[in-house]
Design a protein around this motif. Structure first.
Motif, PDB file in Angstrom:
ATOM      1  N   CYS A  86       0.811  -1.227   0.000  1.00 24.85           N
ATOM      2  CA  CYS A  86       0.000   0.000   0.000  1.00 24.85           C
ATOM      3  C   CYS A  86       0.836   1.266   0.000  1.00 24.85           C
ATOM      4  CB  CYS A  86      -0.949   0.013   1.197  1.00 24.85           C
ATOM      5  SG  CYS A  86      -0.127   0.327   2.778  1.00 24.85           S
ATOM      6  N   ALA A  87       2.154   1.155  -0.022  1.00 22.64           N
ATOM      7  CA  ALA A  87       3.084   2.295  -0.020  1.00 22.64           C
ATOM      8  C   ALA A  87       3.092   3.043   1.297  1.00 22.64           C
ATOM      9  CB  ALA A  87       2.774   3.251  -1.173  1.00 22.64           C
ATOM     10  N   GLY A  88       2.618   2.420   2.369  1.00 19.52           N
ATOM     11  CA  GLY A  88       2.682   3.041   3.679  1.00 19.52           C
ATOM     12  C   GLY A  88       4.076   2.978   4.263  1.00 19.52           C
ATOM     13  N   PRO A  89       4.366   3.721   5.347  1.00 24.18           N
ATOM     14  CA  PRO A  89       5.707   3.731   5.944  1.00 24.18           C
ATOM     15  C   PRO A  89       5.987   2.440   6.705  1.00 24.18           C
ATOM     16  CG  PRO A  89       4.203   5.038   7.272  1.00 24.18           C
ATOM     17  CD  PRO A  89       3.432   4.635   6.047  1.00 24.18           C
ATOM     18  N   LEU A  90       7.195   1.937   6.587  1.00 22.57           N
ATOM     19  CA  LEU A  90       7.595   0.736   7.315  1.00 22.57           C
ATOM     20  C   LEU A  90       8.085   1.111   8.704  1.00 22.57           C
ATOM     21  CD1 LEU A  90       9.471  -1.401   4.626  1.00 22.57           C
ATOM     22  CD2 LEU A  90       7.076  -1.525   5.342  1.00 22.57           C
ATOM     23  N   GLU A  91       7.769   0.246   9.671  1.00 22.85           N
ATOM     24  CA  GLU A  91       8.171   0.446  11.059  1.00 22.85           C
ATOM     25  C   GLU A  91       8.812  -0.827  11.572  1.00 22.85           C
ATOM     26  OE1 GLU A  91       4.542   1.351  12.998  1.00 22.85           O
ATOM     27  OE2 GLU A  91       4.331   3.358  12.108  1.00 22.85           O
ATOM     28  N   ALA A  92       9.746  -0.668  12.504  1.00 22.30           N
ATOM     29  CA  ALA A  92      10.431  -1.816  13.108  1.00 22.30           C
ATOM     30  C   ALA A  92       9.756  -2.144  14.420  1.00 22.30           C
ATOM     31  CB  ALA A  92      11.905  -1.506  13.325  1.00 22.30           C
ATOM     32  N   ARG A  93       9.157  -3.351  14.521  1.00 23.63           N
ATOM     33  CA  ARG A  93       8.531  -3.789  15.763  1.00 23.63           C
ATOM     34  C   ARG A  93       8.891  -5.241  16.015  1.00 23.63           C
ATOM     35  NH1 ARG A  93       3.127  -4.126  13.947  1.00 23.63           N
ATOM     36  NH2 ARG A  93       2.689  -2.486  12.464  1.00 23.63           N
TER      37      ARG A  93
ATOM     38  N   GLY B 254      11.060  -6.912  17.940  1.00 21.44           N
ATOM     39  CA  GLY B 254      12.447  -7.359  17.844  1.00 21.44           C
ATOM     40  C   GLY B 254      13.096  -7.107  16.518  1.00 21.44           C
ATOM     41  N   GLY B 255      12.573  -6.126  15.754  1.00 22.95           N
ATOM     42  CA  GLY B 255      13.236  -5.739  14.525  1.00 22.95           C
ATOM     43  C   GLY B 255      12.508  -6.124  13.261  1.00 22.95           C
ATOM     44  N   THR B 256      11.430  -6.912  13.315  1.00 24.65           N
ATOM     45  CA  THR B 256      10.695  -7.250  12.099  1.00 24.65           C
ATOM     46  C   THR B 256      10.004  -6.002  11.564  1.00 24.65           C
ATOM     47  OG1 THR B 256       8.739  -7.872  13.368  1.00 24.65           O
ATOM     48  CG2 THR B 256      10.321  -9.604  12.842  1.00 24.65           C
ATOM     49  N   LEU B 257       9.965  -5.905  10.230  1.00 30.63           N
ATOM     50  CA  LEU B 257       9.374  -4.735   9.582  1.00 30.63           C
ATOM     51  C   LEU B 257       7.912  -4.980   9.275  1.00 30.63           C
ATOM     52  CD1 LEU B 257      12.170  -3.752   7.030  1.00 30.63           C
ATOM     53  CD2 LEU B 257      11.600  -2.631   9.185  1.00 30.63           C
ATOM     54  N   HIS B 258       7.065  -3.984   9.623  1.00 35.60           N
ATOM     55  CA  HIS B 258       5.647  -4.035   9.301  1.00 35.60           C
ATOM     56  C   HIS B 258       5.232  -2.668   8.762  1.00 35.60           C
ATOM     57  CE1 HIS B 258       5.858  -7.487  12.046  1.00 35.60           C
ATOM     58  NE2 HIS B 258       4.737  -7.906  11.495  1.00 35.60           N
ATOM     59  N   CYS B 259       4.181  -2.693   7.951  1.00 36.44           N
ATOM     60  CA  CYS B 259       3.639  -1.439   7.425  1.00 36.44           C
ATOM     61  C   CYS B 259       2.833  -0.734   8.510  1.00 36.44           C
ATOM     62  CB  CYS B 259       2.754  -1.705   6.208  1.00 36.44           C
ATOM     63  SG  CYS B 259       1.958  -0.222   5.557  1.00 36.44           S
ATOM     64  N   GLY B 260       3.017   0.567   8.639  1.00 41.69           N
ATOM     65  CA  GLY B 260       2.271   1.337   9.630  1.00 41.69           C
ATOM     66  C   GLY B 260       0.843   1.615   9.226  1.00 41.69           C
ATOM     67  N   TRP B 261       0.468   1.296   7.971  1.00 39.10           N
ATOM     68  CA  TRP B 261      -0.903   1.536   7.514  1.00 39.10           C
ATOM     69  C   TRP B 261      -1.714   0.244   7.425  1.00 39.10           C
ATOM     70  CZ3 TRP B 261       0.157   5.325   2.839  1.00 39.10           C
ATOM     71  CH2 TRP B 261       0.591   6.546   3.355  1.00 39.10           C
TER      72      TRP B 261
ATOM     73  N   GLU C  99      -2.123   9.801  -7.140  1.00 34.90           N
ATOM     74  CA  GLU C  99      -3.079   9.176  -8.059  1.00 34.90           C
ATOM     75  C   GLU C  99      -2.642   7.761  -8.409  1.00 34.90           C
ATOM     76  OE1 GLU C  99      -5.632  10.483 -11.985  1.00 34.90           O
ATOM     77  OE2 GLU C  99      -3.651  11.358 -11.666  1.00 34.90           O
ATOM     78  N   GLU C 100      -1.353   7.586  -8.617  1.00 37.13           N
ATOM     79  CA  GLU C 100      -0.840   6.255  -8.942  1.00 37.13           C
ATOM     80  C   GLU C 100      -1.035   5.289  -7.780  1.00 37.13           C
ATOM     81  OE1 GLU C 100       3.432   4.191 -10.208  1.00 37.13           O
ATOM     82  OE2 GLU C 100       3.185   6.370 -10.197  1.00 37.13           O
ATOM     83  N   LEU C 101      -0.874   5.782  -6.542  1.00 40.21           N
ATOM     84  CA  LEU C 101      -1.016   4.932  -5.361  1.00 40.21           C
ATOM     85  C   LEU C 101      -2.454   4.835  -4.869  1.00 40.21           C
ATOM     86  CD1 LEU C 101       2.094   6.179  -3.346  1.00 40.21           C
ATOM     87  CD2 LEU C 101       1.887   4.071  -4.687  1.00 40.21           C
ATOM     88  N   GLY C 102      -3.328   5.709  -5.363  1.00 37.99           N
ATOM     89  CA  GLY C 102      -4.719   5.681  -4.929  1.00 37.99           C
ATOM     90  C   GLY C 102      -4.948   6.291  -3.565  1.00 37.99           C
TER      91      GLY C 102
END
Length: 709
Positions: free
Chosen positions: A439-446, A448-455, A603-606
């Motif tokens: 979804c092009a949202g910002p990545l966050e480290a949670r 123990g370090g795994t990356l997840h999308c904040g959206w 527009e490209e990302l909606g």
């Protein structure tokens, strides 16, 4: 044939005479009563909007009008009604609530659709009609757009009553002023034409990219004066009291006293109501104010304007949280008024208005921009790595040199990001923000370090930068500490002034001084600043939000616009990677071009403003139940839910935080263009059903959230 016609005519005349005599002899109907009290003989039923906020009570209720209140119980007045036993919903007859509540009479009718007994209006609080048809229509449109209740919007639109103020006479309406001269509008190729259209009574719509410098307040005042000259009303909304005071002073200097009012929180409740009443009664036709003024009931409204629509102060924090820009757009459409959106920068929403053709651009030519804008130089990561002074004191040598040279000619502004900004992750090699592939949202480290999308919450495995292929991430540096102390030690003979959240300066003298300010709190310098240092650009560029680049550029432009032009020796140094789009837009002084490119990417990302979006937050079970209950329009896309950070006891609560000690989640619901009204209606209906059932924990609903990071 003629004899037959004559006979028929005589028969009809006899019938009419018999009916007239029968009516004359018939006994007169007894007056209608309620619990022994006589009701109004004409239009005995009042349709009342009860001042009770929940969306499941967002409807009109029928009440009987006692005869003694007939004259005062007019549409638009405030009343008190019994809301409880003996009071039923006009549509389905269900009993609701209890006790006496305030409300507004919306209409008087002959009969109620409910056939049972109606409760009577208990009291007319004031005969002053404060809710006119246009204001009611506007509030209903705002409530529908933001999935809120009409009562909540009216609490924002109509100020509390002060009986003593209502007894005072309002000033007489002054005759319209003369058409003002174009003044500094001549600097824009279409500036004079815009003012002439306003003076003719036309309704031009423009997105105005203002030239740097102090002239914007006077230019807004001249536009409002041109609308007044056409015998129409004018409304100007600005982000804060300091900006309102500047436009107020400019309009007073242009037209004199008595032709406009200033509506801000600083005026106090009684004086604010006095001025609001003068506008409601039509004694004053022009208003300058902060976001609450967006609902000001200006008579014959012909011109609405908003300054710096990207400022977060324009977003109302009380339900249903409307944005001043959207409210003024609704007013311009409903009342066929002229529209002006102005700023030093350009929001993505403003770019969309131009792209769709709803508004035309109003900007200066490039030659004039280069002459009046300061010279902007950049300091990137490579420069900082080679700069011994920057490593020791966090300020690059170019910034020190610019400050030292500027202090020879006047004050120097130092913009420092506020503490408390939350950094987001970026590629260590090229500094491109790390975004979700879904979804092009910002990545966050949670965890123990795994990356997840904040959206949307999607886990990002084996992340690689799409720009350079790098696989290493870094958290950006946040804020700047001890800046004032460091500058004071470096320039011991120069006074250092600070302007920020606790103490905001409005102006500073034109003498040499260092002025350290947070974004939005920069004071105006007499004669303009000789130079400006925009420090720690990454703290702004790496906010975990869709608008990070747009907001960084807006704040940089607002600070740089206070600096003298390049021809007068004005210099600006921004500490940020020079290859990034917002930095390049600042160097070229091209906010409109930056907004157009941002809009194409959205527009490209909606993402908004191309799409409409809603935020649903609350306990996980409540969010899941709400989304299952809502009949979302076809094609709706649900992102998430994802966990929300919990507020910390003893610290200021951020808008997106969950309550202290509670676990909350948030989901984003996105729809294509043209489906926003359907989405708002579906979410409002689901909210009303849950409140009616009184089952489950409440959820927090917001349409068009300004911060989706």
């Amino acid at each position: 044939m003629s004899s037959n016609n004559d006979a028929q005519g005589e028969q009809l005349a006899l019938i009419r005479e018999s009916v007239r005599k029968a009516k004359a002899k018939a006994p007169r109907a007894k007056p209608r009563t309620w619990r022994g009290a006589e009701l109004a003989g004409r239009l005995p039923v009042a349709r009342v909007l009860v001042d009770k906020g929940p969306v499941h009570l967002d409807k009109l209720w029928d009440y009987a009008v006692p005869a003694e209140l007939d004259e005062d119980a007019r549409p638009g007045v405030r009343v008190r009604v019994r809301f409880g036993a003996g009071t039923r919903n006009v549509r389905d007859g269900r009993r609701e609530g209890g006790g006496l509540l305030d409300g507004f009479i919306v209409d008087r009718v002959e009969e109620s659709e409910y056939r049972g007994p109606l409760a009577a209006i208990a009291q007319v609080l004031s005969p002053e009609p404060v809710l006119g048809p246009r204001l009611l229509s506007l509030c209903r449109a705002v409530a529908d757009r933001y999935a809120g209740s009409l009562a909540d919007v009216l609490q924002l639109a109509v100020p509390p009553r002060h009986a003593r103020i209502e007894a005072e006479p309002s000033p007489a309406l002054l005759p319209p002023p003369k058409v003002p001269a174009a003044g500094s509008w001549e600097r824009y190729p279409t500036g004079r034409a815009y003012l002439e259209a306003l003076a003719r009574g036309d309704a031009p719509r423009a997105v105005w990219t203002a030239l740097p410098g102090p002239h914007w307040a006077e230019e807004l005042a001249r536009a409002a004066a041109a609308a007044l000259a056409s015998r129409r009303g004018a409304l100007v909304v600005v982000p804060d009291g300091r900006a309102a005071a500047r436009v107020d002073a400019a309009l007073t200097g242009l037209l004199g006293e008595g032709r406009h009012v200033l509506l801000t929180a600083d005026t106090g409740p009684e004086e604010r109501y006095r001025r609001w009443l003068a506008v409601s009664r039509g004694s004053v036709r022009a208003v300058v104010g902060t976001r609450a003024a967006m609902f000001a009931p200006v008579r014959d409204l012909g011109f609405v304007a908003i300054w710096d629509d990207g400022d977060s102060s324009h977003s109302e924090q009380h339900a249903p949280q409307p944005h001043a820009r959207e409210v003024l757009l609704l007013r311009a459409a409903q009342e066929k008024a002229a529209f002006l959106l102005g700023a030093f920068g350009c929001s993505v929403e403003a770019a969309q208005l131009v792209r769709t053709g709803w508004a035309l651009p109003l900007a200066a030519e490039r030659e004039r921009i280069r002459a009046v804008a300061p010279l902007v130089r950049t300091v990137g990561d490579g420069d900082l790595a080679r700069d011994e002074a920057a490593r020791a004191a966090r300020l690059p040598s170019l910034a020190w040199q610019t400050a030292r040279e500027g202090l020879r000619h006047g004050p120097v502004l130092v913009q420092v990001p506020r503490r408390g900004y939350v950094p987001r992750l970026a590629c260590e090699r090229c500094r491109e923000p790390a975004r979700c592939g879904h979804c092009a949202g910002p990545l966050e480290a949670r965890d123990g370090g795994t990356l997840h999308c904040g959206w949307c919450g999607t886990e990002a495995r084996d992340w690689h930068c799409p720009e350079c292929g790098g696989a290493r991430l870094r958290a950006q540096v946040v804020g700047a500490r001890r800046t004032a102390e460091e500058l004071g030690r470096a320039f011991p003979a120069v006074p250092v002034r600070t302007s920020g959240r606790d103490h905001v300066l409005d102006t500073v003298p034109g003498t040499p001084a260092l002025v350290v300010a947070t974004p939005g709190a920069e004071p105006v310098a007499e004669g303009g600043y000789a130079a400006a240092l925009l420090l720690d650009g990454w703290a702004l560029l790496n906010l975990p939000d869709l608008r990070a680049g747009e907001e960084a550029l807006r704040r940089w432009l607002a600070a740089a616009a206070l600096v003298r032009g390049q021809e007068a020796g004005g210099r600006v140094v921004v500490v940020a990677e020079p290859t990034l789009r917002p930095v390049q837009a600042l160097v070229r002084w091209d906010p409109a071009g930056h907004a157009v490119r941002e809009l194409a990417e959205r527009e490209e990302l909606g993402f908004p403003p191309v799409s409409r979006m809603a935020s649903v937050s609350g306990p996980p079970e409540a969010v899941a139940e709400f989304l299952a209950l809502a009949e979302l329009p076809p094609g709706a896309d649900v992102l998430g839910p994802v966990p929300l950070p919990a507020a910390v006891a003893g610290r200021p609560r951020r808008p997106g935080d969950a309550p202290v000690g509670e676990r909350w989640e948030r989901a984003l619901v996105r729809v294509r263009p043209g489906r926003g009204a359907a989405l708002a209606a579906a979410l409002k209906t689901a909210q009303a059903v849950r409140l009616t059932r009184r089952e489950g924990a409440p959820v927090r609903l917001r349409m068009d959230p300004p911060d989706i990071g």
